[in-house]
Design an enzyme around this catalytic site. Structure first.
Site, PDB file in Angstrom:
ATOM      1  CB  CYS A  56       1.015   4.926   7.442  1.00 19.16           C
ATOM      2  SG  CYS A  56      -0.357   5.183   6.294  1.00 19.16           S
ATOM      3  CD  GLU A  99      -3.407   1.889  13.118  1.00 16.95           C
ATOM      4  OE1 GLU A  99      -4.403   2.630  13.035  1.00 16.95           O
ATOM      5  OE2 GLU A  99      -3.171   0.984  12.288  1.00 16.95           O
ATOM      6  CB  SER A 141       0.379  -8.973   8.237  1.00 20.77           C
ATOM      7  OG  SER A 141      -0.486  -8.051   7.618  1.00 20.77           O
ATOM      8  CB  SER A 157       3.246  -5.335   4.946  1.00 11.36           C
ATOM      9  OG  SER A 157       2.601  -6.445   5.541  1.00 11.36           O
ATOM     10  CB  CYS A 206      -6.535   2.410   5.500  1.00  8.49           C
ATOM     11  SG  CYS A 206      -5.669   2.505   3.936  1.00  8.49           S
ATOM     12  CB  CYS A 243      -0.922   0.005   1.220  1.00  5.47           C
ATOM     13  SG  CYS A 243      -0.057   0.279   2.791  1.00  5.47           S
TER      14      CYS A 243
END
Length: 286
Positions: free
Chosen positions: A101, A131, A225, A269, A197, A15
């Site tokens: 990001c 995050e 992930s 990723s 997102c 991304c």
């Protein structure tokens, strides 16, 4: 075995945020032999190993690094793409290289503003994710992480001012489910910010549609992930023959043997070369 059709999601590969983070890290490593990172720069083991060979050292505790620094030359510290808690930024023994990001950075600003205005912030997401830990670090004690609608139903606190935001890589459906449960509580004031997102939403939507049309679905990406694991779960609901693998070496021939249509999608990723390796492997057997 006959011909096989492979359908690749248009939203596969890195991304924007991940690509940007890796570019910044790559340029920094050209100037410095060793740079430290609190946890992996992105959640893909193959890419992390690649950057480790270039000099990026992953550490678990920034405090330990600070102690080792002592009076020696200031060490460079890379902030991963998913960001970190602002408390770590107060370490003067380190020079920070921020690869957060921009979308995550935007959520940081929203949370900081909500805290300033006295809101109780609810974060829809996984409390163990870096995050989310960073967001909680900004929101402070006046916050809570809710993973699902079920947890939202059990949420008993009744602060006067409540705001809901989301982990950027969560699902839109989960965010809406949590919001729906909070709305039922007739809170005095409830604000919501859909911070999922858009790339994550598009990636999930397209992968699900592909999964419905193929005989088997292959999701490529790190097992660590969150967005890749979530993508695999979404596709699994649409097609039971969904397989989550990290790389070519994890690909079992039984995943595609005898199949006429194979779908491929990746986490945010996952490097493009991983897709090419999988396709080459499948094609070699047909």
């Amino acid at each position: 075995m006959g011909k096989i059709k492979i359908i690749i999601s248009r939203h596969s590969g890195f991304c924007f945020g991940v690509r940007r983070s890796l570019n910044i890290a790559g340029e920094a490593l050209k100037k410095k032999k060793t740079i430290y990172s609190l946890g992996p720069i992105i959640h893909n083991p193959q890419v992390v190993r690649e950057f480790s060979r270039k000099g990026l050292k992953v550490i678990k505790d920034i405090k330990g690094l600070a102690v080792k620094s002592g009076k020696s030359k200031t060490k460079e510290f890379l902030i991963p793409s998913h960001g970190i808690s602002p408390g770590a930024l107060k370490n003067r023994a380190l020079k920070f290289i921020d690869t957060t990001c921009p979308l995550v950075g935007r959520v940081h600003k929203i949370v900081a503003d909500l805290k300033k205005k006295g809101y109780f912030t609810i974060i829809a997401g996984d409390r163990k994710h870096p995050e989310v830990r960073g967001l909680r670090g900004i929101a402070g004690k006046n916050s809570r992480v809710l993973k699902s609608g079920k947890e939202a139903r059990r949420f008993g606190a009744r602060p006067e001012k409540v705001a809901l935001i989301s982990q950027t890589t969560a699902t839109l459906s989960n965010f809406r489910e949590i919001l729906s449960e909070l709305e039922k509580k007739n809170l005095k004031e409830l604000k919501s910010f859909n911070t999922v997102c858009k790339n994550t939403i598009d990636r999930q939507r397209e992968a699900k549609e592909i999964a419905k049309k193929v005989d088997a679905m292959i999701i490529i990406g790190g097992k660590n992930s969150a967005n890749t694991t979530r993508l695999a779960k979404i596709c699994k609901m649409a097609n039971k023959n969904t397989y989550h693998i990290e790389s070519r070496k994890d690909l079992d021939k039984r995943c595609y043997e005898g199949k006429k249509k194979i779908g491929i999608a990746t986490g945010a990723s996952t490097p493009p070369y991983a897709i090419e390796e999988i396709i080459k492997r499948i094609r070699s057997d047909y």
